[in-house]
Structure formats: C-alpha cells, structure tokens
Design an enzyme around this catalytic site. Sequence first.
Site, mmCIF file in Angstrom:
data_model
loop_
_atom_site.group_PDB
_atom_site.id
_atom_site.type_symbol
_atom_site.label_atom_id
_atom_site.label_comp_id
_atom_site.label_asym_id
_atom_site.label_seq_id
_atom_site.Cartn_x
_atom_site.Cartn_y
_atom_site.Cartn_z
ATOM 1 N N CYS A 256 -21.892 -17.323 -18.707
ATOM 2 C CA CYS A 256 -22.073 -17.735 -20.093
ATOM 3 C C CYS A 256 -21.389 -19.070 -20.346
ATOM 4 O O CYS A 256 -20.678 -19.608 -19.495
ATOM 5 C CB CYS A 256 -21.530 -16.669 -21.037
ATOM 6 S SG CYS A 256 -19.744 -16.465 -20.982
ATOM 7 N N HIS B 247 -11.269 -49.489 -21.788
ATOM 8 C CA HIS B 247 -11.397 -49.985 -23.161
ATOM 9 C C HIS B 247 -10.073 -50.637 -23.538
ATOM 10 O O HIS B 247 -9.175 -50.005 -24.062
ATOM 11 C CB HIS B 247 -11.741 -48.836 -24.115
ATOM 12 C CG HIS B 247 -10.916 -47.599 -23.881
ATOM 13 N ND1 HIS B 247 -9.690 -47.399 -24.458
ATOM 14 C CD2 HIS B 247 -11.161 -46.526 -23.100
ATOM 15 C CE1 HIS B 247 -9.198 -46.230 -24.069
ATOM 16 N NE2 HIS B 247 -10.067 -45.677 -23.239
ATOM 17 N N CYS C 250 -11.388 -47.849 -8.996
ATOM 18 C CA CYS C 250 -11.682 -47.013 -7.833
ATOM 19 C C CYS C 250 -11.885 -47.902 -6.605
ATOM 20 O O CYS C 250 -12.682 -48.844 -6.649
ATOM 21 C CB CYS C 250 -12.917 -46.166 -8.094
ATOM 22 S SG CYS C 250 -13.427 -45.168 -6.671
ATOM 23 N N CYS D 275 -11.468 -29.981 -18.502
ATOM 24 C CA CYS D 275 -10.904 -29.164 -19.570
ATOM 25 C C CYS D 275 -10.433 -30.085 -20.692
ATOM 26 O O CYS D 275 -9.755 -31.087 -20.432
ATOM 27 C CB CYS D 275 -9.741 -28.331 -19.036
ATOM 28 S SG CYS D 275 -8.805 -27.471 -20.316
ATOM 29 N N CYS E 298 -18.590 -39.812 -6.311
ATOM 30 C CA CYS E 298 -17.560 -40.596 -5.629
ATOM 31 C C CYS E 298 -16.478 -39.706 -5.004
ATOM 32 O O CYS E 298 -16.246 -39.751 -3.807
ATOM 33 C CB CYS E 298 -16.925 -41.591 -6.603
ATOM 34 S SG CYS E 298 -15.782 -42.743 -5.795
ATOM 35 N N CYS F 91 -16.180 -24.242 -25.431
ATOM 36 C CA CYS F 91 -17.627 -24.199 -25.204
ATOM 37 C C CYS F 91 -17.984 -25.195 -24.109
ATOM 38 O O CYS F 91 -17.550 -26.351 -24.140
ATOM 39 C CB CYS F 91 -18.371 -24.523 -26.500
ATOM 40 S SG CYS F 91 -20.169 -24.710 -26.298
ATOM 41 N N CYS G 50 -8.190 -41.045 -20.606
ATOM 42 C CA CYS G 50 -9.415 -40.339 -20.987
ATOM 43 C C CYS G 50 -10.477 -40.367 -19.903
ATOM 44 O O CYS G 50 -11.526 -39.734 -20.056
ATOM 45 C CB CYS G 50 -9.977 -40.907 -22.285
ATOM 46 S SG CYS G 50 -10.555 -42.619 -22.145
ATOM 47 N N CYS H 125 0.814 -1.226 0.000
ATOM 48 C CA CYS H 125 0.000 0.000 0.000
ATOM 49 C C CYS H 125 0.838 1.263 0.000
ATOM 50 O O CYS H 125 0.292 2.367 -0.131
ATOM 51 C CB CYS H 125 -0.940 0.005 1.199
ATOM 52 S SG CYS H 125 -0.099 0.034 2.799
#
Length: 301
Positions: free
Chosen positions: A204, A161, A145, A191, A126, A217, A156, A33
């Site tokens: 938004c 898989h 888990c 993300c 979980c 998006c 992923c 300051c």
Amino acid sequence: MDSVDGLQCLTMTAENPPSGDLIPAPLVTCKLCLCEQSLDKMTMLQECQCIFCTPCLKQYMVLSIREGCGSPITCPDMVCLNHGTLQETEIACLVPLDEFQLYQRLKFEREVHMDPLRTWCPVADCQTVCHISAGDPGQPVLVECPSCHLKFCSCCKDAWHEESSCRDSQSAMPEHGALFGTDADAPIKQCPVCRIYIERNEGCAQMMCKNCKHTFCWYCLQNLDNDIFLRHYDKGPCRNKLGHSRASVMWNRTQVVGILVGLGVIALVTSPLLLLASPCIICCVCKSCRGKKKKHDPSTT
C-alpha cells in the site's frame, strides 16, 4: 574450530573422552531456543563470550541483517553484561554469502547516511557517493557528483540553488536523469524527515521509514503519523490510491474505533475503583513515609 575462506568460526568442540569411557558429552542450554545442546553444536561470540546453538545464531543473524538496515548486530542475549557486538568474521562464517553481501551493502549505506561529509548522488541511475566540503552545520553546500557532474544542494538534494532557500527551490533537471522523489510513481524516494532513501516494490501507499519510524504517503510525502483512519486517501490527488479495497479500509477503521471504544470502557470502569481506593493508597503511602522518617530521625534512637 571450523574455517570458511580463511575466516575462523568459533564453533565449540567437546574433548574426546578416553577410549572405552562412556561419559556423555556435556550439554549447554541455548539462551535462544532454551534447548540443551552438545558443545559441538554451540558457537561462542568473540566479544562477550556468550554461547548459543549454531542454528539459532544463524537464524538470528539473518533476521538482524534483513531488519537492521545495516546497524551493528548485537548479542541476542538481552541481559548480556558485556553488550557484545558480532564481528564481521563471525557473520561471514555463519550466514550465506548473499546475506553477508547484503549486510555489507546496508552497513555501507548506513555509514554514508550517518556521515555528515558524505552523501549519495540524487540521480537515479548514478548511485555515486559524493563528498561534502566542510562548512557550517546545517547550511546548504554545493556538491558536485564526480561521475555525472550534477551540482546539487547538500541539504535538500535538489539542483543547486545559490540565491534561494531549499523550501523555495523546486527546480528540476531532466537532462541529468530522473531525480529521486521527483515523480509520484518513482520507485525510490527519500523519507521526508531523515532523508534516507526508500524503495517501494509493492504494497500500500502508507509507508513507514525503518530509520526514524515516520509514517507518510508514498505519492505526495504528506505526514500520516496522526491519520489513524487513513482519511488522507478519501480526497485530494491521492484519493483511492492507498492500494487496498474500500471494504478493507472500512474494516481497518472499524477495528481502530473498536480499540478506542474498548479503552474508553476500561477507563470508565476503572476510574470509580481508583477513586474509592485512593484514600487507602494515600494512607499507606503516608504511613510508609512516617515509618521511614522515624527510622532515620536521630532523636528517636
């Protein structure tokens, strides 16, 4: 020194002058300051010994906790020679209990995210930390888990898989609950770039990851880094889902166009001046180079 729950707070205290002595207490300038405060209102950091007034340091810590995503809180002095980092005891002394608990939670989440051998269970209900067995870096590994016994891919976070790649695997497992990011309206998603979990409470649909600064998006996770006009929300399944009125979107586009036009005008105005001044600049550079060459040439000395 003050103490809170057994933790030492490095609040400085001035020595009491002898009785009858009217010598004023020394004042120290706070680097945040820029105000002069007495020593009893200052706090010294343990690691770098930098001094700040206690109210400024408290406010800095709270802002760093809320915006830092669990990263270490560094000394607020930008030119700190020791590059100090605040200790947990200092943070616990100077911030409210709820803010300190938030810092501990964010720090733990960051540690799990940065640890290649730990990950979060992708089941929304979980919230368990799962351990990843060591293997080839970047290769998918089966993770189970310990709480809900879901078997998923370490890369992923989708259902395991074994015979297909992460890109080809789009299977869902509703019997284990809703996975993160499987629903367009899910409150928590990952993300697309750094895979960190993001929670959207309001606002938004144009999201920016605080960890990697990637813009995308919220509904379809499409890349919006280069979509400065937000054309993504004019067509397709995400049409009119931005969360703002049409007028505000048009106003945003007008502002972007205005900025681009302004930069273009500045470039047009300055380019002739640069062309006219370029011979003078080149001459000055050549002259200075010749001077340095003569100065270091042993034959001229």
